[in-house]
Design a protein around this motif. Structure first.
Motif, short mmCIF file in Angstrom:
data_model
loop_
_atom_site.label_atom_id
_atom_site.label_comp_id
_atom_site.label_asym_id
_atom_site.label_seq_id
_atom_site.Cartn_x
_atom_site.Cartn_y
_atom_site.Cartn_z
N VAL A 44 -0.17 10.98 8.09
CA VAL A 44 -1.38 11.46 8.77
C VAL A 44 -2.61 10.92 8.05
N GLY A 45 -2.55 10.86 6.72
CA GLY A 45 -3.65 10.27 5.96
C GLY A 45 -3.86 8.81 6.32
N LEU A 46 -2.78 8.07 6.45
CA LEU A 46 -2.87 6.65 6.81
C LEU A 46 -3.49 6.48 8.20
N CYS B 233 3.41 -0.59 1.89
CA CYS B 233 2.57 -1.13 0.81
C CYS B 233 1.95 -2.47 1.20
N LEU B 234 2.76 -3.34 1.78
CA LEU B 234 2.25 -4.68 2.12
C LEU B 234 1.28 -4.65 3.30
N ALA B 235 1.27 -3.58 4.06
CA ALA B 235 0.28 -3.44 5.14
C ALA B 235 -1.02 -2.82 4.64
N HIS B 236 -0.92 -1.85 3.74
CA HIS B 236 -2.10 -1.10 3.34
C HIS B 236 -2.76 -1.62 2.06
N GLY C 94 -2.82 8.33 1.18
CA GLY C 94 -1.75 8.35 2.18
C GLY C 94 -0.61 7.43 1.82
N THR C 95 -0.95 6.22 1.36
CA THR C 95 0.09 5.27 0.95
C THR C 95 0.87 5.81 -0.24
N LEU C 96 0.17 6.33 -1.24
CA LEU C 96 0.85 6.85 -2.42
C LEU C 96 1.80 8.00 -2.07
N ALA D 276 -10.99 4.49 2.77
CA ALA D 276 -10.26 3.93 1.62
C ALA D 276 -9.48 5.02 0.91
N ALA D 277 -10.09 6.19 0.74
CA ALA D 277 -9.39 7.29 0.07
C ALA D 277 -8.16 7.73 0.87
N LEU D 278 -8.32 7.84 2.18
CA LEU D 278 -7.19 8.24 3.02
C LEU D 278 -6.07 7.20 2.99
#
Length: 119
Positions: free
Chosen positions: A101-103, A43-46, A73-75, A67-69
């Motif tokens: 993979v999304g991230l 979270c703190l990175a993304h 991805g984070t969620l 941004a969507a990925l």
């Protein structure tokens, strides 16, 4: 002026960043820091990355995809870790790898966007 997509990225970045701080606090107060600490780090990175993208205004489709990925991805990744911590099982099979993979895809999209002419 920030676009509608930019506002979404800003809001999501703020939520993810705040969640990162809350997860770091939770990890420091429980005995097992492994899952919550990892979720906090993600979270703190993304969160800041989404804030930066949102402030940039997401002028290209590639940056909107990035941004969507990053957001989804984070969620997925963090949601799986948190669910695993509290329930002993993840969101669904493969949620963390799909989120990861999304991230990675989001970061690759940012690299790709850096080569586009946005004028």
């Amino acid at each position: 002026m920030t676009s509608g997509y930019g506002r979404i990225a800003l809001g999501l970045g703020g939520i993810i960043g705040g969640a990162g701080v809350a997860l770091a606090a939770a990890a420091s107060h429980v005995g097992d820091e492994h899952l919550l600490g990892a979720a906090s780090t993600i979270c703190l990175a993304h969160g800041p990355a989404l804030l930066a993208l949102g402030l940039h205004g997401l002028p290209t489709r590639v940056l909107r995809v990035a941004a969507a990925l990053l957001g989804v991805g984070t969620l997925l990744f963090v949601g799986d870790l948190i669910t695993r911590y509290f329930t002993g099982s993840g969101l669904f099979p493969g949620a963390a790898p799909i989120g990861g993979v999304g991230l990675i895809g989001g970061w690759i999209a940012i690299v790709f966007a850096s080569f586009l002419n946005t004028k």
